[in-house]
Design a protein around this motif. Structure first.
Motif, PDB file in Angstrom:
ATOM      1  N   PHE A 173      27.181  -5.938   8.933  1.00 58.67           N
ATOM      2  CA  PHE A 173      27.553  -4.797   9.900  1.00 58.67           C
ATOM      3  C   PHE A 173      27.346  -5.411  11.510  1.00 58.67           C
ATOM      4  O   PHE A 173      26.734  -6.507  11.583  1.00 58.67           O
ATOM      5  N   SER A 174      27.969  -4.765  12.188  1.00 60.25           N
ATOM      6  CA  SER A 174      27.628  -4.829  13.670  1.00 60.25           C
ATOM      7  C   SER A 174      27.761  -3.669  14.419  1.00 60.25           C
ATOM      8  O   SER A 174      28.511  -2.605  13.906  1.00 60.25           O
ATOM      9  N   HIS A 175      26.781  -3.273  15.258  1.00 54.86           N
ATOM     10  CA  HIS A 175      26.759  -1.993  16.042  1.00 54.86           C
ATOM     11  C   HIS A 175      26.876  -2.769  17.654  1.00 54.86           C
ATOM     12  O   HIS A 175      25.881  -3.671  18.078  1.00 54.86           O
ATOM     13  N   ILE A 176      27.695  -2.270  18.709  1.00 59.17           N
ATOM     14  CA  ILE A 176      27.625  -2.613  19.723  1.00 59.17           C
ATOM     15  C   ILE A 176      27.847  -1.554  20.727  1.00 59.17           C
ATOM     16  O   ILE A 176      28.644  -0.470  20.702  1.00 59.17           O
ATOM     17  N   ALA A 177      26.843  -1.597  21.867  1.00 60.38           N
ATOM     18  CA  ALA A 177      26.843  -0.402  23.029  1.00 60.38           C
ATOM     19  C   ALA A 177      28.197  -0.293  23.780  1.00 60.38           C
ATOM     20  O   ALA A 177      28.715  -1.507  24.105  1.00 60.38           O
ATOM     21  N   LYS A 178      28.621   0.693  24.301  1.00 60.19           N
ATOM     22  CA  LYS A 178      29.853   0.973  25.039  1.00 60.19           C
ATOM     23  C   LYS A 178      29.939   0.026  26.273  1.00 60.19           C
ATOM     24  O   LYS A 178      30.844  -0.728  26.284  1.00 60.19           O
ATOM     25  N   ASP A 179      28.861  -0.503  26.847  1.00 62.67           N
ATOM     26  CA  ASP A 179      29.112  -1.309  28.179  1.00 62.67           C
ATOM     27  C   ASP A 179      28.935  -2.925  27.585  1.00 62.67           C
ATOM     28  O   ASP A 179      28.582  -3.460  28.605  1.00 62.67           O
ATOM     29  N   ALA A 180      28.303  -3.043  26.586  1.00 63.26           N
ATOM     30  CA  ALA A 180      27.746  -4.088  26.469  1.00 63.26           C
ATOM     31  C   ALA A 180      28.985  -5.301  26.105  1.00 63.26           C
ATOM     32  O   ALA A 180      29.990  -4.972  25.971  1.00 63.26           O
ATOM     33  N   LYS A 181      28.688  -6.643  26.599  1.00 66.99           N
ATOM     34  CA  LYS A 181      29.793  -7.634  26.430  1.00 66.99           C
ATOM     35  C   LYS A 181      30.030  -7.920  25.024  1.00 66.99           C
ATOM     36  O   LYS A 181      28.919  -7.844  24.191  1.00 66.99           O
ATOM     37  N   LEU A 182      31.315  -8.117  24.618  1.00 66.82           N
ATOM     38  CA  LEU A 182      31.578  -8.383  23.216  1.00 66.82           C
ATOM     39  C   LEU A 182      30.898  -9.659  22.638  1.00 66.82           C
ATOM     40  O   LEU A 182      30.439  -9.797  21.474  1.00 66.82           O
ATOM     41  N   SER A 183      30.538 -10.884  23.746  1.00 63.68           N
ATOM     42  CA  SER A 183      29.869 -11.784  23.313  1.00 63.68           C
ATOM     43  C   SER A 183      28.323 -11.530  22.832  1.00 63.68           C
ATOM     44  O   SER A 183      27.663 -12.364  22.215  1.00 63.68           O
ATOM     45  N   SER A 184      27.948 -10.322  23.079  1.00 62.77           N
ATOM     46  CA  SER A 184      26.438  -9.832  22.627  1.00 62.77           C
ATOM     47  C   SER A 184      26.322  -9.184  21.420  1.00 62.77           C
ATOM     48  O   SER A 184      25.447  -8.938  20.958  1.00 62.77           O
ATOM     49  N   GLU A 185      27.471  -9.216  20.661  1.00 60.26           N
ATOM     50  CA  GLU A 185      27.638  -8.525  19.516  1.00 60.26           C
ATOM     51  C   GLU A 185      26.897  -9.572  18.489  1.00 60.26           C
ATOM     52  O   GLU A 185      26.984 -10.649  18.571  1.00 60.26           O
ATOM     53  N   ILE A 186      25.996  -8.850  17.607  1.00 59.15           N
ATOM     54  CA  ILE A 186      25.224  -9.596  16.661  1.00 59.15           C
ATOM     55  C   ILE A 186      25.673  -8.953  15.209  1.00 59.15           C
ATOM     56  O   ILE A 186      25.683  -8.128  15.229  1.00 59.15           O
ATOM     57  N   GLN A 187      25.726 -10.267  14.527  1.00 58.33           N
ATOM     58  CA  GLN A 187      26.179  -9.937  13.082  1.00 58.33           C
ATOM     59  C   GLN A 187      24.814  -9.794  12.147  1.00 58.33           C
ATOM     60  O   GLN A 187      23.936 -10.210  12.422  1.00 58.33           O
TER      61      GLN A 187
END
Length: 150
Positions: free
Chosen positions: A93-107
């Protein structure tokens, strides 16, 4: 006589203290819930996600459930009005907040934990080539709000 009474009382108390854990254990074993994976009752949503209820009713209040997402699926930006806690069982999975940078996405592979706060706009994904399965606990009823206020 006094010695005999104390001896009998001590023996009785010792006997009771030894038996108490066993009697409590015998009572509590009837409370164990065992639900093999093949017995889960999966309900598939129109979007392709599937839920198997474990505890509570997700449309009425706090609940626990298993959830499956198809491989490669990405949710629209959304919020939930209750906090969500999850443990990944399989897939990534990954979950990412609206204003977070895509590079901060964690697997988040199997064994990973996540918590998504209530009212936080986010996107959830199953980024693996196999379906993603997670254990979920939500501290309020389930919702999936996609029309976000700007």
């Amino acid at each position: 006589m006094k010695y005999s009474f104390c001896k009998n009382l001590s023996f009785s108390l010792l006997s009771m203290s030894l038996l108490l854990p066993y009697s409590a254990l015998a009572i509590n074993t009837s409370l164990i819930v065992n639900l093999p994976a093949e017995k889960l009752n999966w309900k598939v949503t129109p979007e392709g996600a599937a839920f198997a209820a474990l505890e509570g009713d997700r449309f009425k209040g706090p609940y626990m459930a298993m959830v499956k997402l198809p491989a490669g699926i990405t949710s629209p930006m959304h919020v939930k009005s209750a906090n969500m806690y999850g443990m990944v069982i399989s897939g990534t999975f990954s979950h990412i907040a609206k204003d977070a940078k895509l590079s901060s996405e964690i697997q988040l592979p199997a064994g990973s934990y996540y918590m998504i706060p209530a009212n936080l706009p986010h996107i959830s994904k199953c980024i693996s080539k196999v379906e993603c399965v997670s254990f979920l606990y939500q501290d309020g009823k389930f919702d999936f709000i996609t029309e976000l206020k700007q």
